[in-house]
Write an enzyme that holds these catalytic residues in place. Sequence first.
Site, PDB file in Angstrom:
ATOM      1  N   HIS A  21     139.640 -62.934  62.320  1.00  7.51           N
ATOM      2  CA  HIS A  21     139.432 -63.553  61.014  1.00  7.51           C
ATOM      3  C   HIS A  21     137.947 -63.591  60.691  1.00  7.51           C
ATOM      4  O   HIS A  21     137.115 -63.817  61.566  1.00  7.51           O
ATOM      5  CB  HIS A  21     140.013 -64.971  61.031  1.00  7.51           C
ATOM      6  CG  HIS A  21     139.943 -65.676  59.718  1.00  7.51           C
ATOM      7  ND1 HIS A  21     140.519 -65.174  58.568  1.00  7.51           N
ATOM      8  CD2 HIS A  21     139.362 -66.847  59.360  1.00  7.51           C
ATOM      9  CE1 HIS A  21     140.298 -66.011  57.560  1.00  7.51           C
ATOM     10  NE2 HIS A  21     139.587 -67.029  58.023  1.00  7.51           N
ATOM     11  N   CYS A  60     140.162 -61.105  54.317  1.00  8.99           N
ATOM     12  CA  CYS A  60     139.048 -61.996  54.647  1.00  8.99           C
ATOM     13  C   CYS A  60     137.786 -61.199  54.930  1.00  8.99           C
ATOM     14  O   CYS A  60     136.672 -61.689  54.701  1.00  8.99           O
ATOM     15  CB  CYS A  60     139.409 -62.883  55.830  1.00  8.99           C
ATOM     16  SG  CYS A  60     139.877 -61.970  57.312  1.00  8.99           S
TER      17      CYS A  60
END
Length: 923
Positions: free
Chosen positions: A861, A316
Amino acid sequence: MTEVTTFGGGGGSGELSPEEERVLIRDIAISAEANSKEGDTFYLITQRWWQHWIDYVNHDQLNNMYDGPSSLEHGNSAGSGTLNRPTGIDNSDLIYDGASEGSSASPEIHDTLLEGRDYVLLPQEVWNRLYSWYGGGPTLARKVIGSGLSQTELAVEVYPLRLQLLMMPKGDRSTIRISKKVCIWDYYGQRKHALMNDMDKTLDDANIQMDQDILVEILNNVNGTALVRSMSSSQDNGFAEKKATSVLVEPSKSSLSIAGGWSASKGSSRSQITEISQSSNVPSARESDSTYGVSGVSTRGATVGLTGLLNLGNTCFMNSAIQCLVHTPEFARYFREDYHREINLQNPLGMVGELAVAFGDLLRRLWAPGRTPVAPRPFKTKLARFAPQFSGYNQHDSQELLAFLLDGLHEDLNRVKQKPYIKSRDADGRPDEEVADEYWANHIARNDSIIVDVCQGQYKSTLVCPVCNKVSVTFDPFMYLSLPLQATTTRAMTITVFTSDGSALPSTCTVTVPKQGRCRDLIQALSNVCSLNQNEELKLAEVQNHLIHRFLEDPLISLSTIKDDDHLAAYKIPKSVKNAVFLQLIHRRQEKETGNAQTASRWKPYATPLVSAISRDEAITRGNIQKITQTMLSPLLKGESLSTSVAAVDPSCAISSSETCTDSSSKTINKDVSNSKAGASPKLPLQLVDESGACIDLSVGEEKSIRISSSSTSIVVYVDWSQKLLETYNTHLLENLPEVFKYGPVTKKARSEPLSLYTCLEAFLREEPLVPEDMWYCPKCKERRQASKKLDLWRLPEVLVIHMKRFSYSRSMKHKLETFVNFPIHDFDLTNYVAIKNSSQRQLYELYALTNHYGGMGSGHYTAHIKLLDENRWYNFDDSHISPINEEDVKSAAAYVLFYRTVKRDASNSNVQQSGAGHENIS
């Protein structure tokens, strides 16, 4: 374990030589690659065996067959034939225990295998040849399939998609027959998205994700009522009617999706690893996947630029940075045109254009019609090749990746094929405008690319030598700005002040000084609050383990070198002492030590040392040392009536550098009283440490002189505190020297206003001393100096990238700053921050993209918020999931890297537009 059969490992007379094997396999591999097509078969072979064979044929550069079969063309290296011939091929480490090669089904391979680490893929012809030579097994065959939007990219399907049927609501596993009258839905996130009725679409085209749900609705019209039915496990040939019951089809937890299991052509076959964010604040993109379409069913819209990137396993960080670059209009336009003519194949700092081509291909796929997420494996393979720090599947810093990409793309696309050597000239009093233009022209003469055109600006750097005041001005390029997030520019420091003349008890004061200040700032702040007389000065010392570790005598020492858990003491010393040497009074007491046979006592340092100044020019006797010591300790004598002249036993005051200590006068002791006490004080057990380290008893021979070396700056005297002597003095006042700053509960009122991006920029541009590790060589002093540095913005780029430094490091830990920064979305005005004032036009910027980081250090994230300029609408890019968001939701404490575009004013009116927005048509 699977039984492995071996052939031809014994070394018969018909064996080929290692060189013959190498050449034959090379030729077969080249032919197989040139003619590969969909439907071909490739074979997995364990990396361990393959590497053994590579070593055996003396090819030391080939680690992976798909680095290119031409790499087998290298000749023998020294020492050919020194390795043993490999035994039979043994793939047992690739499969689960108990898998049988003799069974009709192909053995089940482990789910976490990585190409290049665990196995390599061989064309059928190569496998057949090796198998005929060495035998072994088991055989692990995989097919070549078409992938991508046009189905023209070839990939080896290492992990085929296996589906498992679950009976709902019971959750029973069952084999079922489904009526022809069914509706199959993309049921991602427990919501209906798309009716899967296009027989020409593959599961990849339909955007089927790892571990997602598929809804199978079995319809049967009874009296006009649509009923949802599922098969009963007790019925073999019919349906049991049940209301509100559906069949869920889920990928098996032990299997991998097609999207996650494909090996890109000549690339990685790494399986997809689901990334789990550690932050509870991560917004779910799945919640808004049903925004598009009617009645909650999503459709594949015609809008381009809304294509996601599959997460390959903790990628990510890469996906968020790529999406921001891809949605920079200048880059989108450039890489969708013919940029290949600008690829620099000669640049030793570049990557022979391979990074630029990989990025350009990925950008074109992301801007192609449709919304099928793209697996960026070819790009990641190139990235890992040229930047090994980003290889594997660990989490990384998206800003570090972004910095590498911008620099790497610049070098690959640098229009300058032969960089000229240019020596920078000193300003020599010339106007800044002339010097800045000269520096920029020199920079462009060596660096000219689309990255420079769009992202590079210029700042003015001013260095001032603290000794000779030499000023050096340079104008340097920048690709992005890294702004600190510290909300304040000051720090509180706690120091205990001691006197040497016995006039006051130790006084602990907390002062506020500039965070990037110097020792002279701390001394000045202390001088203001401790009633320092004109004939006195302060000597700062760092105390460690009850000894003086160092004197901070250089007023230019940066306060950043003093840590919060350090212990500092300040000593009032008379200025009148000439040619002074410091007398360090070290306190010791007996502490018991338990040995093997008996308990012994030894003298160990404790409490805080005291310091006085004596002159080398005067004759010093042992008696003089006694009197000086008694004077320093006189405020600590018990039994004296000090209540009227001395403040509380442990006085302290918390003050800023601009305030005064209101009770310091109450701590002054009358010198006559002090002297009278000193005269009545008992003789102290003192020992002087001579140059050889031996101790000299100062309690005898008062008239004996003490010789001080001309090179000595300090002499050390021990005072040994017996239990009887401790009953005479309040030495506990010296025992607890506080830390410079003690972390504890927050007592200050929280800021009512959030930290502004403008404040961060001002902190970045503020003058501050260089860190000791990065000192400047002064051409005038001919020495390295801790100069002060001041930055000013001079030339601003079309696209301004701002990195907010959320990750910080301290002596024992690293942590993330969760500070909310209030950054402008519109009209980010930098006019007042640009040093050059040759234009009346305002320097305005508009935000169009940013990356976010949720969670802690080394985990969490990344996502991206991006504004499609032709739609004038914001979207959240969460790997493969894209959803619209409101503009007010763009700001959060997770914002990490900001992307701004300059705003240009129309000369004919006052309308403000983003540069290029009026004629840009990305779609």
